[in-house]
Write a protein that holds these residues in place. Sequence first.
Motif, short mmCIF file in Angstrom:
data_model
loop_
_atom_site.label_atom_id
_atom_site.label_comp_id
_atom_site.label_asym_id
_atom_site.label_seq_id
_atom_site.Cartn_x
_atom_site.Cartn_y
_atom_site.Cartn_z
N VAL A 160 21.07 19.52 -38.64
CA VAL A 160 21.58 18.39 -39.30
C VAL A 160 21.82 17.15 -38.31
CG1 VAL A 160 21.89 17.19 -41.76
CG2 VAL A 160 20.75 19.35 -41.56
N ASN A 161 22.93 17.35 -38.39
CA ASN A 161 23.97 16.32 -37.51
C ASN A 161 22.84 15.84 -35.86
OD1 ASN A 161 25.46 15.80 -38.74
ND2 ASN A 161 26.89 17.67 -38.24
N PHE A 162 22.14 16.90 -35.53
CA PHE A 162 20.77 16.48 -34.55
C PHE A 162 20.36 15.54 -35.08
CE2 PHE A 162 18.94 17.19 -30.46
CZ PHE A 162 18.28 16.88 -30.59
N LEU A 163 19.68 15.73 -35.99
CA LEU A 163 18.62 14.58 -36.59
C LEU A 163 18.77 13.29 -36.79
CD1 LEU A 163 16.91 17.23 -38.70
CD2 LEU A 163 15.78 16.48 -36.33
N LYS A 164 20.04 13.43 -38.07
CA LYS A 164 20.56 12.22 -38.04
C LYS A 164 21.33 11.92 -36.48
CE LYS A 164 25.38 10.96 -40.18
NZ LYS A 164 25.63 10.00 -39.18
N GLU A 165 21.06 11.77 -35.75
CA GLU A 165 21.72 11.25 -34.56
C GLU A 165 20.69 10.50 -34.15
OE1 GLU A 165 24.72 11.73 -35.76
OE2 GLU A 165 24.27 9.58 -33.67
N TYR A 166 19.18 11.63 -33.62
CA TYR A 166 17.96 11.42 -33.11
C TYR A 166 17.48 9.87 -33.98
CZ TYR A 166 13.40 12.34 -31.41
OH TYR A 166 12.25 12.19 -30.81
N TYR A 167 17.32 10.30 -35.18
CA TYR A 167 17.20 9.08 -36.00
C TYR A 167 17.99 7.82 -36.25
CZ TYR A 167 13.19 12.15 -36.77
OH TYR A 167 11.82 13.11 -36.33
N ASN A 168 19.21 7.64 -36.10
CA ASN A 168 19.93 7.24 -36.16
C ASN A 168 19.94 6.95 -38.29
OD1 ASN A 168 22.13 5.25 -35.89
ND2 ASN A 168 20.64 3.36 -35.82
N TYR A 169 20.00 7.79 -38.76
CA TYR A 169 20.27 7.77 -40.28
C TYR A 169 21.20 7.69 -40.53
CZ TYR A 169 14.87 7.90 -40.28
OH TYR A 169 13.56 8.06 -39.98
N ASP A 170 21.67 7.45 -41.75
CA ASP A 170 23.10 7.81 -42.36
C ASP A 170 22.76 9.17 -43.67
OD1 ASP A 170 24.10 5.36 -41.99
OD2 ASP A 170 23.25 4.21 -43.93
N TYR A 171 24.26 9.81 -43.73
CA TYR A 171 24.10 10.56 -44.44
C TYR A 171 22.62 11.19 -45.03
CZ TYR A 171 26.60 13.44 -41.21
OH TYR A 171 27.51 14.05 -40.37
N LYS A 172 23.44 9.78 -46.45
CA LYS A 172 23.08 9.24 -47.30
C LYS A 172 20.98 9.34 -47.66
CE LYS A 172 23.71 4.23 -48.02
NZ LYS A 172 24.00 4.31 -46.68
N GLU A 173 20.80 9.70 -46.34
CA GLU A 173 19.09 9.14 -46.25
C GLU A 173 19.15 10.47 -46.25
OE1 GLU A 173 18.88 5.09 -44.23
OE2 GLU A 173 19.46 6.08 -43.80
N ILE A 174 19.71 11.58 -45.89
CA ILE A 174 19.50 12.62 -45.56
C ILE A 174 18.75 13.69 -46.99
CG2 ILE A 174 19.30 14.81 -43.86
CD1 ILE A 174 20.86 12.87 -42.14
N LEU A 175 17.73 14.64 -47.11
CA LEU A 175 17.97 15.18 -47.67
C LEU A 175 17.70 16.66 -47.11
CD1 LEU A 175 17.91 16.28 -50.79
CD2 LEU A 175 14.98 15.71 -50.90
N VAL A 176 18.36 17.92 -47.63
CA VAL A 176 18.55 19.16 -47.65
C VAL A 176 18.65 20.42 -48.89
CG1 VAL A 176 19.79 18.96 -45.67
CG2 VAL A 176 21.38 19.87 -47.70
N MET A 177 17.19 20.92 -48.26
CA MET A 177 16.98 22.01 -49.20
C MET A 177 17.76 23.35 -49.02
SD MET A 177 13.20 22.25 -51.64
CE MET A 177 13.89 20.53 -51.54
N GLY A 178 18.12 24.37 -49.42
CA GLY A 178 18.29 25.69 -49.11
C GLY A 178 18.43 26.36 -49.92
N ASP A 179 18.81 27.73 -49.74
CA ASP A 179 18.59 28.88 -50.52
C ASP A 179 19.98 30.05 -50.83
OD1 ASP A 179 17.29 32.05 -49.73
OD2 ASP A 179 17.28 30.42 -49.01
N SER A 180 20.14 29.88 -49.02
CA SER A 180 21.78 31.42 -49.40
C SER A 180 22.29 30.90 -48.30
CB SER A 180 20.70 32.36 -48.45
OG SER A 180 19.99 32.08 -47.50
#
Length: 223
Positions: free
Chosen positions: A154-174
């Motif tokens: 997630v941090n790699f993608l955040k830096e790659y796209y230069n997004y804020d954390y609040k612009e990222i949604l994660v979805m997971g189960d375990s």
Amino acid sequence: MIRLVVLDVDGTLTDRERRISTDAIINIRRAVNSGVLISFVSGNALPVMFGLKTFIGTNAPVFGENGGIVLINDTIKTFFSKEKCDKFLDEISKTTSARPMFTNIWRQTSSAFTMDEKDYEFISKEAEKRDLYIVNSKFTWHVMNKGQDKAYAVNFLKEYYNYDYKEILVMGDSDNDLSMFDLPVKKAAPANASENIKEKSEYVSEFAYGAQVGDVFKYFGII
Ligand SMILES: O=C(O)COP(=O)(O)O
Ligand SMILES: [Mg+2]
């Protein structure tokens, strides 16, 4: 506004038998068509992620091995080495129920295995001694390098796209999703998620195993 969605695969887009939800595919495509970036981040091997990206038609890099390896612009990048993981798995499989998974042939940064629950404490402690750790996705056990986790992806993608954390949604189960749920991102879970994932989620859908994708995307204004 959500600009990037990071999706776990097994148990989040699939059922217990790893059959992918067709509802999930339809809603992922809706999100792609609305201009939102969709990334898969799974414990599974990268070729499986390449297949999902290709045949669903998503629009962002995909990660395998819980963030250890990425396919980005038709290039594979690895961030960790599987050498210590393989050596450890080879050692403990001689004295415990641990058995390597056939998918290890496609893995470059970690190793996957099965084991009997009775061996968990011992194998977990032995991994720690080697600066490794083990984690379960409810489908497979993984032996990972310290620092290799889905938050890394997630941090790699955040830096790659230069997004804020609040612009990222994660979805997971375990459990192997927990590290990205500890980031200050937006978080959602299917009804089948483990309690510790649900406790960290901003939104827990009443739907499960992929059927929640449309409901979650509507909640966050993505579709
Ligand atoms: O453990 C696996 O291989 C897959 O698990 P995940 O897609 O839920 O991360
Ligand atoms: Mg999962």
